[in-house]
Design a protein around this motif. Structure first.
Motif, PDB file in Angstrom:
ATOM      1  N   PRO A   3      32.512  57.303  48.995  1.00  0.00           N
ATOM      2  CA  PRO A   3      32.003  58.506  50.415  1.00  0.00           C
ATOM      3  C   PRO A   3      30.399  58.470  50.057  1.00  0.00           C
ATOM      4  CG  PRO A   3      32.970  59.452  48.045  1.00  0.00           C
ATOM      5  CD  PRO A   3      32.925  57.621  47.783  1.00  0.00           C
ATOM      6  N   PHE A   4      30.079  58.295  49.122  1.00  0.00           N
ATOM      7  CA  PHE A   4      29.020  58.485  50.089  1.00  0.00           C
ATOM      8  C   PHE A   4      27.838  57.234  50.848  1.00  0.00           C
ATOM      9  CE2 PHE A   4      28.803  60.132  46.054  1.00  0.00           C
ATOM     10  CZ  PHE A   4      27.967  61.884  45.966  1.00  0.00           C
ATOM     11  N   ALA A   5      28.417  55.832  51.103  1.00  0.00           N
ATOM     12  CA  ALA A   5      28.366  54.698  51.105  1.00  0.00           C
ATOM     13  C   ALA A   5      28.689  55.204  52.554  1.00  0.00           C
ATOM     14  CB  ALA A   5      28.890  53.328  50.664  1.00  0.00           C
ATOM     15  N   TRP A  10      28.788  54.950  59.067  1.00  0.00           N
ATOM     16  CA  TRP A  10      29.776  55.589  59.872  1.00  0.00           C
ATOM     17  C   TRP A  10      28.676  56.065  60.648  1.00  0.00           C
ATOM     18  CZ3 TRP A  10      33.150  60.927  59.436  1.00  0.00           C
ATOM     19  CH2 TRP A  10      32.947  61.205  60.758  1.00  0.00           C
ATOM     20  N   SER A  11      27.641  56.123  60.262  1.00  0.00           N
ATOM     21  CA  SER A  11      27.065  56.234  60.800  1.00  0.00           C
ATOM     22  C   SER A  11      26.038  55.207  61.690  1.00  0.00           C
ATOM     23  CB  SER A  11      25.105  56.822  60.216  1.00  0.00           C
ATOM     24  OG  SER A  11      25.738  58.014  59.297  1.00  0.00           O
ATOM     25  N   HIS A  20      24.173  44.121  59.063  1.00  0.00           N
ATOM     26  CA  HIS A  20      24.501  42.428  58.769  1.00  0.00           C
ATOM     27  C   HIS A  20      25.401  43.577  57.624  1.00  0.00           C
ATOM     28  CE1 HIS A  20      25.630  39.251  55.460  1.00  0.00           C
ATOM     29  NE2 HIS A  20      25.053  39.620  54.201  1.00  0.00           N
ATOM     30  N   VAL A  21      26.383  43.261  56.641  1.00  0.00           N
ATOM     31  CA  VAL A  21      26.638  43.826  55.271  1.00  0.00           C
ATOM     32  C   VAL A  21      27.068  42.778  53.933  1.00  0.00           C
ATOM     33  CG1 VAL A  21      29.325  44.950  54.463  1.00  0.00           C
ATOM     34  CG2 VAL A  21      28.553  45.672  56.753  1.00  0.00           C
ATOM     35  N   GLU A  22      26.806  43.599  52.975  1.00  0.00           N
ATOM     36  CA  GLU A  22      26.638  43.269  52.041  1.00  0.00           C
ATOM     37  C   GLU A  22      27.717  44.005  51.072  1.00  0.00           C
ATOM     38  OE1 GLU A  22      26.020  40.432  50.205  1.00  0.00           O
ATOM     39  OE2 GLU A  22      24.387  39.457  52.086  1.00  0.00           O
ATOM     40  N   LEU A  23      29.083  43.627  50.504  1.00  0.00           N
ATOM     41  CA  LEU A  23      29.677  43.453  50.295  1.00  0.00           C
ATOM     42  C   LEU A  23      29.425  43.586  48.802  1.00  0.00           C
ATOM     43  CD1 LEU A  23      33.748  43.722  51.480  1.00  0.00           C
ATOM     44  CD2 LEU A  23      31.763  45.460  51.590  1.00  0.00           C
TER      45      LEU A  23
END
Ligand SMILES: N[C@@H](CCC(=O)N[C@@H](CS)C(=O)NCC(=O)O)C(=O)O
Length: 289
Positions: A3-5, A10-11, A20-23
């Motif tokens: 929930p922190f991430a 969301w922001s 870019h997203v690193e999961l």
């Protein structure tokens, strides 16, 4: 899952910010997870991030009449309170005209809960009748309302550094200082002192990483980073004195000492301090007999 991430995810979406997203699989962390090279990584999650009790749900509070200025902001203050001191100092730094109502916390006025639901200081009444509580958001309000004070930096990364500094140290200082003060024996006192010194080293390191020359976190400009932490460093100094620990005696804290001296020698800060004897005797009552 985090929930922190999710706050950040969301922001980014709301801001339409290209990224870019690193999961990351937290059950099977990648080997490089700790190798980020950002200078401002989170140091310590503050132990007193308690959920603020919201006692007003479903309760109708009858408002009593209370004193305030019609033409100026009214600041409900108690000089002994390091939280209220954040607000007092911000108001002076911002050169914000205001009226002060001094509150005797040992003998609270009957109307106090009309100003603060928990009967606490600080509170700041705006001339439109809105009342602000909680020292950090109030100081932020003052900084935003008076941008020429530069208490809140205009640059987004600088603002982030200031906010992270407050998150990391704002409440950690007072928590560790009181743990030290309340140490029941020599052994725990020494362990608690080690924790305090470790925190001072973290502050020193953070200050150096942000600005080598100083004297403040962001260099030459005092910001909310100082306002929201130094009042508690002042209490820590009082506690050191009571426990006969020399505040200035620690090695490798030069940048920290420079920061404290510069902040505390500002005339605005000096105007906000409570008499030393009063602060000292207040803290002395917590030393185990
Ligand atoms: N989280 C609050 C803390 C304020 C606070 O604890 N104020 C104390 C004085 S230092 C108070 O008003 N205590 C009175 C009481 O608890 O009855 C803030 O940051 O403003």
């Amino acid at each position: 899952m985090c929930p922190f991430a999710q706050r950040v995810a969301w922001s980014l979406l709301e801001a339409d910010a290209e990224h870019h997203v690193e999961l990351i699989d937290l059950k099977n962390k990648p080997t490089w997870i700790k190798s980020n090279s950002f200078i401002f990584c989170h140091i310590h999650s503050s132990p007193t991030h308690k959920k603020h009790k919201r006692s007003l749900n479903n309760i109708t509070v009858k408002k009593m009449s209370y004193p305030y200025s019609k033409s100026l902001m009214t600041f409900y203050n108690t000089k002994m309170c390091p939280f209220a001191q954040r607000v007092a100092w911000s108001l002076l730094e911002a050169d914000a005209e205001h009226h002060v109502e001094l509150i005797d916390l040992k003998n609270k006025p009957t109307w106090i809960k009309s100003v603060h639901p928990e009967g606490k200081v600080p509170a700041l009444r705006l001339t439109d009748g809105n009342i602000l509580i909680e020292s950090i958001p109030i100081a932020r309000y003052i900084a935003d309302k008076y941008p020429e004070s530069k208490l809140s930096p205009a640059d987004a990364f600088d603002k982030y550094k200031v906010n992270l500094f407050i998150d990391n140290f704002g409440s950690r200082i007072i928590t560790l200082a009181f743990q030290l003060l309340k140490s029941p024996n020599q052994e725990e006192k020494s362990a608690n002192l080690d924790k305090v010194v470790e925190m001072l080293r973290d502050i020193n390191k953070t200050l150096l990483e942000s600005s080598e020359a100083g004297p403040y976190l962001l260099g030459e400009t005092l910001t909310l980073a100082e306002i929201n932490t130094i009042t508690f460093i002042d209490r820590l100094k009082v506690i050191f004195n009571l426990l006969e620990i020399d505040f200035d005696s620690f090695k490798d804290l030069d940048r920290f000492y420079q920061w404290v001296d510069a902040s505390m020698s500002r005339p605005t800060f000096k105007k906000t301090i409570a008499p030393y004897e009063e602060v000292s005797s207040f803290h002395a009552q917590f030393i185990p007999k």
